[in-house]
Design a protein around this motif. Sequence first.
Motif, short mmCIF file in Angstrom:
data_model
loop_
_atom_site.label_atom_id
_atom_site.label_comp_id
_atom_site.label_asym_id
_atom_site.label_seq_id
_atom_site.Cartn_x
_atom_site.Cartn_y
_atom_site.Cartn_z
N GLY A 42 0.84 -1.36 0.08
CA GLY A 42 -0.09 0.01 -0.45
C GLY A 42 0.71 1.11 -0.01
O GLY A 42 1.86 1.25 0.69
N GLU A 46 2.00 -0.26 4.11
CA GLU A 46 1.08 -1.11 4.36
C GLU A 46 1.18 -2.74 3.69
O GLU A 46 1.19 -2.72 2.49
CB GLU A 46 -0.11 -1.37 4.78
CG GLU A 46 -1.03 -1.10 4.30
CD GLU A 46 -1.51 0.18 3.01
OE1 GLU A 46 -1.81 1.05 2.47
OE2 GLU A 46 0.01 0.84 3.20
N ILE A 48 -0.83 -6.03 2.09
CA ILE A 48 -2.08 -6.70 1.90
C ILE A 48 -1.58 -8.02 1.48
O ILE A 48 -1.31 -7.37 0.11
CB ILE A 48 -2.98 -5.53 0.67
CG1 ILE A 48 -2.57 -4.02 1.06
CG2 ILE A 48 -4.04 -6.13 0.87
CD1 ILE A 48 -3.11 -2.95 -0.04
N GLU A 90 -13.37 -5.59 -1.44
CA GLU A 90 -12.05 -4.85 -1.43
C GLU A 90 -12.19 -4.78 -2.58
O GLU A 90 -12.54 -5.77 -3.72
CB GLU A 90 -11.50 -6.33 -0.80
CG GLU A 90 -10.50 -5.65 -0.06
CD GLU A 90 -10.41 -5.09 0.93
OE1 GLU A 90 -10.35 -3.43 0.60
OE2 GLU A 90 -11.01 -4.89 2.39
N ILE A 92 -8.07 -2.83 -4.56
CA ILE A 92 -7.08 -2.63 -4.74
C ILE A 92 -6.72 -2.35 -6.22
O ILE A 92 -7.15 -2.72 -6.81
CB ILE A 92 -6.27 -3.28 -4.49
CG1 ILE A 92 -6.91 -4.04 -2.91
CG2 ILE A 92 -4.53 -2.56 -4.44
CD1 ILE A 92 -6.13 -5.75 -2.54
N THR A 108 -4.32 10.02 -4.44
CA THR A 108 -4.86 8.94 -3.53
C THR A 108 -5.69 9.99 -2.41
O THR A 108 -6.70 10.00 -2.83
CB THR A 108 -4.55 8.45 -3.09
OG1 THR A 108 -3.99 7.38 -3.97
CG2 THR A 108 -4.82 7.50 -1.82
N LYS A 116 -8.24 0.58 -1.21
CA LYS A 116 -6.44 0.56 -0.75
C LYS A 116 -5.99 0.67 -2.14
O LYS A 116 -6.78 0.10 -2.85
CB LYS A 116 -6.56 -0.90 -0.89
CG LYS A 116 -6.76 -1.16 1.76
CD LYS A 116 -7.06 -2.41 1.59
CE LYS A 116 -6.37 -3.54 2.78
NZ LYS A 116 -7.70 -2.63 2.98
N ALA A 118 -2.02 0.33 -4.02
CA ALA A 118 -1.10 -0.64 -3.97
C ALA A 118 -0.13 0.16 -4.94
O ALA A 118 -0.57 1.37 -5.97
CB ALA A 118 -0.97 -1.67 -3.83
#
Length: 170
Positions: A42, A46, A48, A90, A92, A108, A116, A118
């Motif tokens: 991310g 982070e 994922i 979800e 991404i 973003t 999310k 990435a």
Amino acid sequence: MSTSSKAWIKPALAAAVIAGAGFAAWMSLNSAPAAPQVTFTGIKGERITPTDLQGKVVIVNFWATSCATCVAEMPEMADTYNRFKGRGLELIAVAMKYDPPNYVVNFTETRQLPFKVALDITGEAAKAYGDVTMTPTTFVIDKNGKIVKRYVGKPEFAALHQLLEKALKG
């Protein structure tokens, strides 16, 4: 056993072989490929992981800040995510490796993307998903981790929503 009492064996065996071949053909046409086991990174560093996504319907959207179609579809992606997130969706958004990370972070944050985002700095994720080069390219993955749809270009969102309704029920 007499010859006449064995007469049924060849036709029965042939029928079984044909049925088996038909079933195998049906399975090959109706079995979706498994989504690659990719760990995404991310924009805040982070991880994922595939484990994080288990049992969920997932949209993986490859995009770039320099792609006009990608930028244009983002509000609809956000609306789609907001509409279905409470039911197990979800999303991404994976920025392509050539997209400068600071552009992705700025986009973003200024657009307040609710899902999310990435970075695919090495290009590994795009490669794992079939060597994605065209943006946007969007994958819909069912709760069992199977790719049920691939869109190249902007999805037809009404059809995407119907697909998500079906996948989220399954």
